[in-house]
Design a protein around this motif. Structure first.
Motif, mmCIF file in Angstrom:
data_model
loop_
_atom_site.group_PDB
_atom_site.id
_atom_site.type_symbol
_atom_site.label_atom_id
_atom_site.label_comp_id
_atom_site.label_asym_id
_atom_site.label_seq_id
_atom_site.Cartn_x
_atom_site.Cartn_y
_atom_site.Cartn_z
ATOM 1 N N MET A 1 0.804 -1.182 0.000
ATOM 2 C CA MET A 1 0.000 0.000 0.000
ATOM 3 C C MET A 1 0.863 1.267 0.000
ATOM 4 N N LYS A 2 1.995 1.215 0.693
ATOM 5 C CA LYS A 2 2.882 2.368 0.720
ATOM 6 C C LYS A 2 3.445 2.650 -0.671
ATOM 7 N N TYR A 3 3.613 1.553 -1.457
ATOM 8 C CA TYR A 3 4.124 1.724 -2.819
ATOM 9 C C TYR A 3 3.170 2.595 -3.641
ATOM 10 N N LEU A 4 1.848 2.325 -3.522
ATOM 11 C CA LEU A 4 0.858 3.106 -4.266
ATOM 12 C C LEU A 4 0.771 4.541 -3.756
ATOM 13 N N GLN A 5 0.964 4.741 -2.470
ATOM 14 C CA GLN A 5 0.937 6.098 -1.934
ATOM 15 C C GLN A 5 2.129 6.902 -2.439
ATOM 16 N N LYS A 6 3.280 6.257 -2.553
ATOM 17 C CA LYS A 6 4.463 6.949 -3.053
ATOM 18 C C LYS A 6 4.375 7.207 -4.552
ATOM 19 N N ASN A 7 3.763 6.286 -5.256
ATOM 20 C CA ASN A 7 3.669 6.371 -6.717
ATOM 21 C C ASN A 7 2.205 6.578 -7.124
#
Length: 112
Positions: free
Chosen positions: A1-7
Motif C-alpha cells: 500500500m505504501k508503494y501506491l501512496q508513493k507512486n
C-alpha cells in the motif's frame, strides 16, 4: 500500500484506463462490417439506408457510405459497385449466396 501512496501516478493511470475502457463499452453501437453491393436501377442512398442501416440514422449511414466510396454527392449509378456499412444487428430478409444457386436462398434473422 505504501508503494501506491508513493507512486500515485500509477493509480491515476489505472483510473484513466478504467474510465476510457468503460466509455468505449458504453458507446459501442455494435460492430460494423462492410459489404459490396451492385447498385440496381431505382436504388438511392436513402432506399439502401432503409435496408442496411441497422440502428444508425439514415444521415449517419449515408455519411459513412459517401466517405467509404469517395462520393461528393448522393448520385449513384446503376450497375456500379458500392461499399456499404452493415451493422451486425441488421436484419437480413434474404441473401442470395451466388449466381449458380439461383434457386437457393439463405434466410437469417438476428434478434436484437
Amino acid at each position: 500500500m505504501k508503494y501506491l501512496q508513493k507512486n500515485s501516478y500509477i493509480v491515476v493511470l489505472f483510473v484513466a484506463f478504467f474510465v476510457m475502457g468503460a466509455f468505449l463499452l458504453i458507446t459501442d453501437n455494435g460492430s460494423t462490417t462492410y459489404e459490396q453491393v451492385e447498385i440496381q436501377h431505382g436504388d438511392t442512398l436513402w432506399t439502401l439506408a432503409e435496408q442496411y442501416r441497422g440502428k444508425m440514422t439514415k444521415q449517419e449511414w449515408i455519411k459513412q457510405v459517401k466517405a467509404e466510396n469517395a462520393l461528393n454527392g448522393e448520385h449513384i449509378v446503376a450497375g456500379h459497385p458500392l461499399t456499404i456499412p452493415v451493422n451486425e444487428k441488421s436484419i437480413y430478409i434474404a441473401n442470395l449466396k451466388s449466381e449458380e444457386e439461383l434457386h437457393s436462398v439463405e434466410v437469417a434473422i438476428k434478434n436484437p
